[in-house]
Design a protein around this motif. Structure first.
Motif, short mmCIF file in Angstrom:
data_model
loop_
_atom_site.label_atom_id
_atom_site.label_comp_id
_atom_site.label_asym_id
_atom_site.label_seq_id
_atom_site.Cartn_x
_atom_site.Cartn_y
_atom_site.Cartn_z
N ALA A 193 0.88 -1.17 0.00
CA ALA A 193 0.00 0.00 0.00
C ALA A 193 0.92 1.22 0.00
O ALA A 193 1.48 1.59 1.04
CB ALA A 193 -0.89 -0.01 1.23
N PRO A 194 1.14 1.83 -1.17
CA PRO A 194 2.14 2.88 -1.25
C PRO A 194 1.72 4.17 -0.56
O PRO A 194 0.53 4.47 -0.41
CB PRO A 194 2.29 3.11 -2.76
N THR A 195 2.72 4.93 -0.16
CA THR A 195 2.49 6.28 0.33
C THR A 195 2.27 7.18 -0.89
O THR A 195 2.42 6.73 -2.03
CB THR A 195 3.68 6.75 1.19
N THR A 196 1.93 8.43 -0.68
CA THR A 196 1.76 9.34 -1.81
C THR A 196 3.12 9.68 -2.41
O THR A 196 4.15 9.56 -1.76
CB THR A 196 1.07 10.66 -1.39
N ALA A 197 3.09 10.12 -3.67
CA ALA A 197 4.33 10.51 -4.34
C ALA A 197 5.02 11.64 -3.58
O ALA A 197 6.25 11.66 -3.47
CB ALA A 197 4.03 10.92 -5.78
N PHE A 215 -6.72 4.48 -4.19
CA PHE A 215 -5.64 3.92 -4.99
C PHE A 215 -6.11 3.70 -6.42
O PHE A 215 -7.29 3.42 -6.65
CB PHE A 215 -5.18 2.57 -4.41
N GLY A 216 -5.18 3.78 -7.33
CA GLY A 216 -5.41 3.38 -8.72
C GLY A 216 -4.50 2.20 -9.00
O GLY A 216 -3.43 2.07 -8.41
N ALA A 217 -4.95 1.33 -9.91
CA ALA A 217 -4.15 0.16 -10.26
C ALA A 217 -3.22 0.48 -11.42
O ALA A 217 -3.60 1.17 -12.35
CB ALA A 217 -5.07 -1.00 -10.62
N ARG A 218 -2.00 -0.04 -11.35
CA ARG A 218 -0.99 0.21 -12.38
C ARG A 218 -0.90 -0.92 -13.40
O ARG A 218 -0.37 -0.73 -14.47
CB ARG A 218 0.38 0.34 -11.74
N ARG A 219 -1.34 -2.12 -13.02
CA ARG A 219 -1.21 -3.27 -13.92
C ARG A 219 -2.22 -4.33 -13.54
O ARG A 219 -2.70 -4.37 -12.41
CB ARG A 219 0.21 -3.83 -13.87
N LEU A 221 -0.85 -10.50 -2.01
CA LEU A 221 -0.56 -10.13 -0.63
C LEU A 221 -0.21 -8.65 -0.60
O LEU A 221 0.74 -8.24 -1.27
CB LEU A 221 0.61 -10.96 -0.09
N VAL A 222 -0.96 -7.85 0.15
CA VAL A 222 -0.72 -6.41 0.26
C VAL A 222 -0.09 -6.14 1.62
O VAL A 222 -0.66 -6.48 2.65
CB VAL A 222 -2.01 -5.59 0.12
N VAL A 223 1.09 -5.53 1.60
CA VAL A 223 1.85 -5.26 2.82
C VAL A 223 1.72 -3.79 3.20
O VAL A 223 1.80 -2.91 2.34
CB VAL A 223 3.35 -5.61 2.60
N ASP A 224 1.51 -3.53 4.48
CA ASP A 224 1.49 -2.17 5.01
C ASP A 224 2.22 -2.18 6.36
O ASP A 224 2.52 -3.24 6.90
CB ASP A 224 0.05 -1.68 5.16
N LEU A 264 -5.89 -0.67 3.57
CA LEU A 264 -5.90 -1.98 2.92
C LEU A 264 -7.18 -2.21 2.13
O LEU A 264 -7.16 -2.82 1.06
CB LEU A 264 -5.68 -3.09 3.94
N ALA A 265 -8.30 -1.69 2.62
CA ALA A 265 -9.57 -1.81 1.88
C ALA A 265 -9.49 -1.05 0.56
O ALA A 265 -9.95 -1.53 -0.48
CB ALA A 265 -10.74 -1.30 2.72
N GLY A 266 -8.89 0.15 0.59
CA GLY A 266 -8.72 0.92 -0.64
C GLY A 266 -7.81 0.21 -1.63
O GLY A 266 -8.07 0.19 -2.84
N ALA A 267 -6.74 -0.39 -1.11
CA ALA A 267 -5.83 -1.14 -1.97
C ALA A 267 -6.53 -2.35 -2.57
O ALA A 267 -6.40 -2.63 -3.77
CB ALA A 267 -4.60 -1.58 -1.17
N ALA A 268 -7.30 -3.05 -1.77
CA ALA A 268 -8.03 -4.23 -2.26
C ALA A 268 -9.04 -3.84 -3.33
O ALA A 268 -9.18 -4.55 -4.34
CB ALA A 268 -8.74 -4.93 -1.10
N ALA A 269 -9.74 -2.73 -3.14
CA ALA A 269 -10.72 -2.30 -4.13
C ALA A 269 -10.05 -2.06 -5.48
O ALA A 269 -10.57 -2.48 -6.53
CB ALA A 269 -11.44 -1.03 -3.66
#
Length: 192
Positions: free
Chosen positions: A88-92, A144-148, A156-159, A168-173
Protein backbone atom coordinates in the motif's frame (compact mmCIF):
# COMPACT_ATOMS: atom_id res chain seq x y z
CA UNK A 1 33.94 2.72 7.93
CA UNK A 2 31.35 0.32 9.33
CA UNK A 3 28.80 1.55 11.79
CA UNK A 4 27.46 -0.72 14.50
CA UNK A 5 23.87 -1.87 14.22
CA UNK A 6 21.59 -0.35 16.82
CA UNK A 7 18.20 -1.43 18.09
CA UNK A 8 15.64 1.00 16.64
CA UNK A 9 13.57 0.77 19.83
CA UNK A 10 16.14 1.33 22.60
CA UNK A 11 19.27 2.35 20.65
CA UNK A 12 21.40 -0.43 22.18
CA UNK A 13 24.33 -1.54 20.04
CA UNK A 14 23.79 -5.00 18.61
CA UNK A 15 20.94 -6.85 16.91
CA UNK A 16 18.01 -4.91 15.54
CA UNK A 17 15.75 -5.23 17.40
CA UNK A 18 17.59 -6.39 20.49
CA UNK A 19 16.54 -9.44 22.50
CA UNK A 20 15.19 -7.31 25.38
CA UNK A 21 12.93 -5.30 23.05
CA UNK A 22 11.76 -8.43 21.23
CA UNK A 23 10.87 -9.90 24.62
CA UNK A 24 8.82 -6.82 25.45
CA UNK A 25 6.79 -6.95 22.21
CA UNK A 26 3.34 -8.50 22.23
CA UNK A 27 1.78 -10.33 19.28
CA UNK A 28 -1.12 -8.63 17.56
CA UNK A 29 -4.65 -9.54 18.46
CA UNK A 30 -6.84 -10.79 15.61
CA UNK A 31 -7.38 -8.08 13.02
CA UNK A 32 -10.92 -7.47 11.76
CA UNK A 33 -11.01 -8.15 8.01
CA UNK A 34 -11.56 -4.89 6.09
CA UNK A 35 -14.03 -4.82 3.18
CA UNK A 36 -12.65 -6.31 -0.02
CA UNK A 37 -10.03 -8.47 1.68
CA UNK A 38 -10.19 -12.21 2.14
CA UNK A 39 -7.98 -12.10 5.23
CA UNK A 40 -6.02 -9.58 7.26
CA UNK A 41 -3.23 -10.27 9.74
CA UNK A 42 -0.71 -8.28 11.76
CA UNK A 43 2.47 -9.35 13.48
CA UNK A 44 2.74 -7.14 16.58
CA UNK A 45 0.71 -5.06 18.98
CA UNK A 46 1.50 -1.45 18.02
CA UNK A 47 2.79 -0.42 21.43
CA UNK A 48 6.10 -0.08 23.26
CA UNK A 49 9.19 -1.27 21.39
CA UNK A 50 7.13 -2.46 18.39
CA UNK A 51 5.80 1.07 17.90
CA UNK A 52 9.36 2.42 17.95
CA UNK A 53 10.64 -0.19 15.49
CA UNK A 54 7.87 0.55 12.97
CA UNK A 55 8.11 4.33 13.44
CA UNK A 56 11.87 4.30 12.95
CA UNK A 57 11.46 2.41 9.68
CA UNK A 58 8.63 4.67 8.51
CA UNK A 59 9.95 8.09 9.44
CA UNK A 60 13.72 7.68 9.81
CA UNK A 61 14.48 5.05 7.14
CA UNK A 62 15.98 2.91 9.92
CA UNK A 63 16.04 -0.37 8.01
CA UNK A 64 18.05 -2.33 10.56
CA UNK A 65 14.94 -4.20 11.77
CA UNK A 66 13.24 -4.51 8.36
CA UNK A 67 14.57 -8.02 7.74
CA UNK A 68 13.42 -9.15 11.20
CA UNK A 69 9.95 -7.68 10.60
CA UNK A 70 9.79 -9.28 7.15
CA UNK A 71 10.49 -12.75 8.53
CA UNK A 72 7.65 -12.31 11.02
CA UNK A 73 5.21 -10.81 8.53
CA UNK A 74 5.98 -13.51 5.94
CA UNK A 75 5.25 -16.07 8.64
CA UNK A 76 1.66 -14.81 8.84
CA UNK A 77 0.83 -16.44 5.48
CA UNK A 78 1.54 -19.69 3.75
CA UNK A 79 3.65 -19.39 0.60
CA UNK A 80 0.90 -21.36 -1.20
CA UNK A 81 -1.64 -18.61 -0.38
CA UNK A 82 0.26 -16.00 -2.38
CA UNK A 83 1.02 -15.53 -6.09
CA UNK A 84 2.56 -12.08 -5.74
CA UNK A 85 3.33 -9.42 -3.18
CA UNK A 86 2.64 -5.69 -3.41
CA UNK A 87 2.34 -2.82 -0.94
CA UNK A 88 0.00 0.00 0.00
CA UNK A 89 2.14 2.88 -1.25
CA UNK A 90 2.49 6.28 0.33
CA UNK A 91 1.76 9.34 -1.81
CA UNK A 92 4.33 10.51 -4.34
CA UNK A 93 4.83 13.69 -2.29
CA UNK A 94 5.65 11.77 0.91
CA UNK A 95 7.88 9.38 -1.01
CA UNK A 96 9.83 12.30 -2.44
CA UNK A 97 10.13 14.05 0.93
CA UNK A 98 11.27 10.87 2.74
CA UNK A 99 13.30 9.50 -0.16
CA UNK A 100 11.76 6.03 0.13
CA UNK A 101 8.50 4.16 0.70
CA UNK A 102 8.65 2.18 3.94
CA UNK A 103 5.86 -0.19 2.86
CA UNK A 104 7.80 -1.01 -0.31
CA UNK A 105 10.94 -1.72 1.73
CA UNK A 106 9.00 -4.16 3.91
CA UNK A 107 7.07 -5.72 1.00
CA UNK A 108 10.22 -6.47 -1.00
CA UNK A 109 11.74 -8.25 2.00
CA UNK A 110 8.50 -10.17 2.66
CA UNK A 111 8.40 -11.24 -1.00
CA UNK A 112 11.99 -12.46 -0.76
CA UNK A 113 11.12 -14.49 2.35
CA UNK A 114 8.11 -16.05 0.56
CA UNK A 115 10.06 -16.44 -2.72
CA UNK A 116 7.29 -14.67 -4.59
CA UNK A 117 7.52 -11.76 -7.04
CA UNK A 118 7.02 -8.25 -5.70
CA UNK A 119 5.20 -5.93 -8.09
CA UNK A 120 4.40 -2.25 -7.91
CA UNK A 121 0.69 -2.55 -8.64
CA UNK A 122 -0.85 0.51 -6.97
CA UNK A 123 -0.64 4.30 -7.11
CA UNK A 124 -1.91 6.28 -4.15
CA UNK A 125 -3.85 9.38 -5.03
CA UNK A 126 -2.92 12.63 -3.26
CA UNK A 127 -4.61 13.15 0.07
CA UNK A 128 -3.99 13.59 3.76
CA UNK A 129 -1.90 11.01 5.62
CA UNK A 130 -3.75 8.55 7.81
CA UNK A 131 -1.34 9.28 10.67
CA UNK A 132 -2.80 11.80 13.09
CA UNK A 133 -6.38 11.50 11.83
CA UNK A 134 -9.24 10.41 14.07
CA UNK A 135 -10.73 6.95 13.65
CA UNK A 136 -13.77 8.48 11.96
CA UNK A 137 -11.57 10.44 9.54
CA UNK A 138 -9.48 7.33 8.84
CA UNK A 139 -12.53 5.39 7.67
CA UNK A 140 -12.52 7.55 4.54
CA UNK A 141 -9.15 6.11 3.71
CA UNK A 142 -6.85 6.74 0.80
CA UNK A 143 -7.81 6.13 -2.80
CA UNK A 144 -5.64 3.92 -4.99
CA UNK A 145 -5.41 3.38 -8.72
CA UNK A 146 -4.15 0.16 -10.26
CA UNK A 147 -0.99 0.21 -12.38
CA UNK A 148 -1.21 -3.27 -13.92
CA UNK A 149 -3.49 -6.26 -14.22
CA UNK A 150 -3.32 -9.09 -11.71
CA UNK A 151 -6.06 -11.23 -13.25
CA UNK A 152 -6.69 -14.41 -11.29
CA UNK A 153 -3.85 -13.78 -8.83
CA UNK A 154 -3.82 -14.12 -5.08
CA UNK A 155 -2.22 -10.85 -3.97
CA UNK A 156 -0.56 -10.13 -0.63
CA UNK A 157 -0.72 -6.41 0.26
CA UNK A 158 1.85 -5.26 2.82
CA UNK A 159 1.49 -2.17 5.01
CA UNK A 160 3.19 -0.93 8.16
CA UNK A 161 0.22 -0.57 10.52
CA UNK A 162 -3.42 -1.59 10.08
CA UNK A 163 -5.66 0.58 12.26
CA UNK A 164 -9.16 0.86 10.79
CA UNK A 165 -8.27 -1.16 7.69
CA UNK A 166 -9.23 1.71 5.35
CA UNK A 167 -5.86 1.75 3.58
CA UNK A 168 -5.90 -1.98 2.92
CA UNK A 169 -9.57 -1.81 1.88
CA UNK A 170 -8.72 0.92 -0.64
CA UNK A 171 -5.83 -1.14 -1.97
CA UNK A 172 -8.03 -4.23 -2.26
CA UNK A 173 -10.72 -2.30 -4.13
CA UNK A 174 -8.18 -1.16 -6.73
CA UNK A 175 -6.72 -4.67 -7.05
CA UNK A 176 -10.18 -6.19 -7.55
CA UNK A 177 -10.78 -3.82 -10.49
CA UNK A 178 -7.77 -5.33 -12.27
CA UNK A 179 -8.70 -8.95 -11.64
CA UNK A 180 -7.29 -10.01 -8.26
CA UNK A 181 -8.98 -13.27 -7.31
CA UNK A 182 -7.91 -13.06 -3.67
CA UNK A 183 -6.46 -10.23 -1.58
CA UNK A 184 -4.76 -10.78 1.76
CA UNK A 185 -3.61 -7.85 3.87
CA UNK A 186 -0.67 -8.04 6.25
CA UNK A 187 0.96 -5.44 8.46
CA UNK A 188 3.83 -5.20 10.86
CA UNK A 189 1.54 -3.97 13.63
CA UNK A 190 -2.03 -3.34 14.77
CA UNK A 191 -3.10 -1.26 17.80
CA UNK A 192 -5.29 -2.96 20.36
Amino acid sequence: MLLATRCPACDAVGPAPCAACIGAMEPSVAVPVPPGLDACRALLDYDGPARQVVAQLKYRNARSAAAWLAVGVAGLVSRDEVDLVTWAPTTALRRRSRGFDHAEVLARKVAAELRRPCWSTLDRQPGPPQTGRTLVERRDGPVFGARRTVRGASVLVVDDVVTTGATLAGAAAALRTVGAARVIGVAAAHPR
